[in-house]
Design a protein around this motif. Structure first.
Motif, PDB file in Angstrom:
ATOM      1  N   LEU A 104      99.801  70.856   4.787  1.00 49.09           N
ATOM      2  CA  LEU A 104      99.374  70.700   6.182  1.00 49.09           C
ATOM      3  C   LEU A 104      97.945  71.169   6.383  1.00 49.09           C
ATOM      4  CD1 LEU A 104     102.587  71.846   8.079  1.00 49.09           C
ATOM      5  CD2 LEU A 104     101.479  69.603   8.278  1.00 49.09           C
ATOM      6  N   ILE A 105      97.579  72.233   5.662  1.00 48.51           N
ATOM      7  CA  ILE A 105      96.244  72.793   5.821  1.00 48.51           C
ATOM      8  C   ILE A 105      95.154  71.804   5.395  1.00 48.51           C
ATOM      9  CG2 ILE A 105      96.094  73.849   3.527  1.00 48.51           C
ATOM     10  CD1 ILE A 105      94.793  76.288   4.865  1.00 48.51           C
ATOM     11  N   GLN A 106      95.537  70.837   4.549  1.00 42.21           N
ATOM     12  CA  GLN A 106      94.585  69.836   4.061  1.00 42.21           C
ATOM     13  C   GLN A 106      94.777  68.488   4.746  1.00 42.21           C
ATOM     14  OE1 GLN A 106      92.186  70.611   2.222  1.00 42.21           O
ATOM     15  NE2 GLN A 106      92.738  72.149   0.706  1.00 42.21           N
ATOM     16  N   GLN A 107      95.492  68.456   5.860  1.00 40.79           N
ATOM     17  CA  GLN A 107      95.830  67.184   6.495  1.00 40.79           C
ATOM     18  C   GLN A 107      94.599  66.353   6.848  1.00 40.79           C
ATOM     19  OE1 GLN A 107      98.459  67.550   9.809  1.00 40.79           O
ATOM     20  NE2 GLN A 107      98.739  65.361  10.060  1.00 40.79           N
ATOM     21  N   SER A 108      93.542  67.005   7.304  1.00 36.05           N
ATOM     22  CA  SER A 108      92.332  66.267   7.688  1.00 36.05           C
ATOM     23  C   SER A 108      91.599  65.705   6.469  1.00 36.05           C
ATOM     24  CB  SER A 108      91.391  67.164   8.490  1.00 36.05           C
ATOM     25  OG  SER A 108      90.943  68.256   7.697  1.00 36.05           O
ATOM     26  N   ARG A 109      91.906  66.254   5.284  1.00 37.18           N
ATOM     27  CA  ARG A 109      91.262  65.798   4.043  1.00 37.18           C
ATOM     28  C   ARG A 109      92.282  65.184   3.096  1.00 37.18           C
ATOM     29  NH1 ARG A 109      90.010  69.568   0.901  1.00 37.18           N
ATOM     30  NH2 ARG A 109      88.259  68.551  -0.158  1.00 37.18           N
ATOM     31  N   ARG A 110      93.388  64.689   3.620  1.00 33.30           N
ATOM     32  CA  ARG A 110      94.508  64.296   2.768  1.00 33.30           C
ATOM     33  C   ARG A 110      94.139  63.207   1.771  1.00 33.30           C
ATOM     34  NH1 ARG A 110      95.313  63.173   8.027  1.00 33.30           N
ATOM     35  NH2 ARG A 110      95.823  61.062   8.731  1.00 33.30           N
ATOM     36  N   ARG A 111      93.287  62.274   2.148  1.00 32.90           N
ATOM     37  CA  ARG A 111      92.898  61.231   1.203  1.00 32.90           C
ATOM     38  C   ARG A 111      92.056  61.826   0.064  1.00 32.90           C
ATOM     39  NH1 ARG A 111      93.311  56.060   1.850  1.00 32.90           N
ATOM     40  NH2 ARG A 111      93.546  56.205   4.109  1.00 32.90           N
ATOM     41  N   GLU A 112      91.161  62.722   0.412  1.00 36.18           N
ATOM     42  CA  GLU A 112      90.280  63.322  -0.590  1.00 36.18           C
ATOM     43  C   GLU A 112      91.054  64.209  -1.559  1.00 36.18           C
ATOM     44  OE1 GLU A 112      86.491  66.432  -0.763  1.00 36.18           O
ATOM     45  OE2 GLU A 112      87.036  65.447   1.138  1.00 36.18           O
ATOM     46  N   VAL A 113      91.980  65.037  -1.030  1.00 37.19           N
ATOM     47  CA  VAL A 113      92.700  65.942  -1.933  1.00 37.19           C
ATOM     48  C   VAL A 113      93.664  65.182  -2.834  1.00 37.19           C
ATOM     49  CG1 VAL A 113      92.451  67.949  -0.428  1.00 37.19           C
ATOM     50  CG2 VAL A 113      94.478  66.491  -0.198  1.00 37.19           C
ATOM     51  N   LEU A 114      94.218  64.066  -2.338  1.00 33.25           N
ATOM     52  CA  LEU A 114      95.076  63.260  -3.205  1.00 33.25           C
ATOM     53  C   LEU A 114      94.248  62.593  -4.289  1.00 33.25           C
ATOM     54  CD1 LEU A 114      97.822  62.195  -3.942  1.00 33.25           C
ATOM     55  CD2 LEU A 114      97.542  60.360  -2.256  1.00 33.25           C
ATOM     56  N   ARG A 115      93.045  62.156  -3.959  1.00 32.57           N
ATOM     57  CA  ARG A 115      92.159  61.565  -4.964  1.00 32.57           C
ATOM     58  C   ARG A 115      91.805  62.594  -6.042  1.00 32.57           C
ATOM     59  NH1 ARG A 115      88.815  59.376  -1.690  1.00 32.57           N
ATOM     60  NH2 ARG A 115      87.316  61.070  -1.592  1.00 32.57           N
ATOM     61  N   ASP A 116      91.553  63.837  -5.628  1.00 36.73           N
ATOM     62  CA  ASP A 116      91.259  64.892  -6.604  1.00 36.73           C
ATOM     63  C   ASP A 116      92.470  65.142  -7.502  1.00 36.73           C
ATOM     64  OD1 ASP A 116      88.724  65.182  -5.598  1.00 36.73           O
ATOM     65  OD2 ASP A 116      89.201  66.916  -4.342  1.00 36.73           O
ATOM     66  N   TRP A 117      93.671  65.073  -6.927  1.00 33.52           N
ATOM     67  CA  TRP A 117      94.886  65.255  -7.716  1.00 33.52           C
ATOM     68  C   TRP A 117      94.994  64.150  -8.767  1.00 33.52           C
ATOM     69  CZ3 TRP A 117      99.253  62.506  -8.903  1.00 33.52           C
ATOM     70  CH2 TRP A 117     100.345  63.223  -9.433  1.00 33.52           C
ATOM     71  N   TYR A 118      94.739  62.918  -8.359  1.00 34.17           N
ATOM     72  CA  TYR A 118      94.754  61.797  -9.299  1.00 34.17           C
ATOM     73  C   TYR A 118      93.753  62.043 -10.434  1.00 34.17           C
ATOM     74  CZ  TYR A 118      97.427  58.279  -6.569  1.00 34.17           C
ATOM     75  OH  TYR A 118      98.407  57.564  -5.935  1.00 34.17           O
ATOM     76  N   LEU A 119      92.561  62.479 -10.074  1.00 28.74           N
ATOM     77  CA  LEU A 119      91.509  62.681 -11.077  1.00 28.74           C
ATOM     78  C   LEU A 119      91.942  63.719 -12.112  1.00 28.74           C
ATOM     79  CD1 LEU A 119      88.581  61.897 -11.840  1.00 28.74           C
ATOM     80  CD2 LEU A 119      87.810  63.794 -10.413  1.00 28.74           C
ATOM     81  N   ASN A 120      92.539  64.806 -11.661  1.00 32.47           N
ATOM     82  CA  ASN A 120      93.004  65.836 -12.590  1.00 32.47           C
ATOM     83  C   ASN A 120      94.141  65.331 -13.477  1.00 32.47           C
ATOM     84  OD1 ASN A 120      91.186  67.816 -11.740  1.00 32.47           O
ATOM     85  ND2 ASN A 120      92.511  68.472 -10.057  1.00 32.47           N
ATOM     86  N   ARG A 121      95.071  64.559 -12.905  1.00 36.01           N
ATOM     87  CA  ARG A 121      96.169  64.014 -13.712  1.00 36.01           C
ATOM     88  C   ARG A 121      95.626  63.017 -14.733  1.00 36.01           C
ATOM     89  NH1 ARG A 121      97.618  67.084 -10.560  1.00 36.01           N
ATOM     90  NH2 ARG A 121      96.844  68.380 -12.249  1.00 36.01           N
ATOM     91  N   ALA A 122      94.604  62.278 -14.349  1.00 35.76           N
ATOM     92  CA  ALA A 122      94.005  61.321 -15.280  1.00 35.76           C
ATOM     93  C   ALA A 122      93.426  62.049 -16.492  1.00 35.76           C
ATOM     94  CB  ALA A 122      92.922  60.506 -14.579  1.00 35.76           C
ATOM     95  N   LYS A 123      92.755  63.168 -16.244  1.00 38.12           N
ATOM     96  CA  LYS A 123      92.194  63.950 -17.352  1.00 38.12           C
ATOM     97  C   LYS A 123      93.298  64.489 -18.248  1.00 38.12           C
ATOM     98  CE  LYS A 123      88.046  65.388 -14.832  1.00 38.12           C
ATOM     99  NZ  LYS A 123      87.341  66.527 -14.182  1.00 38.12           N
ATOM    100  N   GLU A 124      94.333  65.013 -17.641  1.00 36.04           N
ATOM    101  CA  GLU A 124      95.436  65.599 -18.418  1.00 36.04           C
ATOM    102  C   GLU A 124      96.184  64.557 -19.239  1.00 36.04           C
ATOM    103  OE1 GLU A 124      97.989  67.538 -15.662  1.00 36.04           O
ATOM    104  OE2 GLU A 124      96.544  69.103 -15.133  1.00 36.04           O
ATOM    105  N   THR A 125      96.273  63.345 -18.703  1.00 35.38           N
ATOM    106  CA  THR A 125      97.069  62.299 -19.350  1.00 35.38           C
ATOM    107  C   THR A 125      96.263  61.477 -20.345  1.00 35.38           C
ATOM    108  OG1 THR A 125      98.446  62.133 -17.359  1.00 35.38           O
ATOM    109  CG2 THR A 125      98.532  60.283 -18.911  1.00 35.38           C
ATOM    110  N   ILE A 126      95.074  61.062 -19.951  1.00 35.62           N
ATOM    111  CA  ILE A 126      94.306  60.102 -20.750  1.00 35.62           C
ATOM    112  C   ILE A 126      93.601  60.751 -21.937  1.00 35.62           C
ATOM    113  CG2 ILE A 126      92.353  58.500 -20.698  1.00 35.62           C
ATOM    114  CD1 ILE A 126      93.174  57.802 -17.814  1.00 35.62           C
TER     115      ILE A 126
END
Length: 227
Positions: free
Chosen positions: A106-128
């Motif tokens: 909830l604390i990141q609700q105003s930035r929800r698109r950005e924080v989800l994109r950062d999550w994707y980026l980190n998972r991409a590094k861990e996986t790829i």
């Protein structure tokens, strides 16, 4: 006759002239240093029909990154080829968490698109990154550097210095698609052009290559959404 515009990139390490069409429809000529302009012009002219077919492809070269849908409770987002529900809620870490659904704090609700994109980026590094090493060892190629990038138009790329890069958006695709893109780029370290030898290398190391190509053709535009 319609003029073909293209950019020439010369390199002293390159031995062959190659042509690529980027996802923004721009044409790049990769040429050995010292290649005459007239030689390049003749090669481009010989590939004129192929180039027009490429840049007029109705799916591969659509306008990139269509706006993503609003991230609200009940919506979904892709991860490794499947759609998962999005929930804006309290999380223990105060960061995006994933457990059969995306939990955006909830604390990141105003930035929800950005924080989800950062999550994707980190998972991409861990996986790829580990999979690149595994396939590089299997192929017997040496990779100088591997990067996960915010590339606008390509799923992967490689350079004459043996650096390879992969688009973070691939983490939304099934694993067999990720593996195909990895093998595709690593195969270019062995064979620069899309020759029969190149495709033999790809298919031998990625039996699902044709399935992956078809998947990207059908679903690539979904991966290109902002989130």
């Amino acid at each position: 006759m319609i003029k073909l515009n293209y950019k020439i990139v010369r390199s002293p390490k390159r031995k062959k002239l190659t042509i690529t069409v980027e996802r923004d429809r721009s044409i790049i000529i990769h040429a050995p240093e010292g290649t005459a302009e007239e030689t390049i012009r003749r090669v481009v002219e010989s590939k004129r029909q192929w180039l027009f077919d490429k840049i007029n492809h109705t799916q591969k070269y659509q306008a990139p990154h269509a706006p993503g849908k609003e991230l609200v409770n009940g919506e979904s987002a892709p991860y490794l080829g499947r759609e998962y529900r999005i929930e804006v809620t309290e999380t223990k870490s105060g960061m995006v968490e994933f457990s059969r659904r995306f939990m955006i704090p909830l604390i990141q609700q105003s930035r929800r698109r950005e924080v989800l994109r950062d999550w994707y980026l980190n998972r991409a590094k861990e996986t790829i990154l580990p999979r690149v090493k595994r396939y590089a060892d299997a192929l017997g190629v040496k990779v100088a550097e591997v990067n996960i990038v915010r590339n606008r138009y390509r799923w992967g790329s490689c350079t004459v210095k043996s650096n390879v890069s992969f688009n973070w958006r691939l983490i939304k695709a099934p694993m067999f698609v990720i593996d195909y893109v990895i093998v595709h780029e690593l195969a270019h370290l062995m064979e620069g052009n899309h020759t029969p030898r190149f495709w033999n290398i790809v298919r031998a190391n990625c039996p699902t290559a044709e399935k992956a190509k078809a998947w990207l053709k059908e679903h690539g535009q979904i991966l290109e959404e902002e989130v």
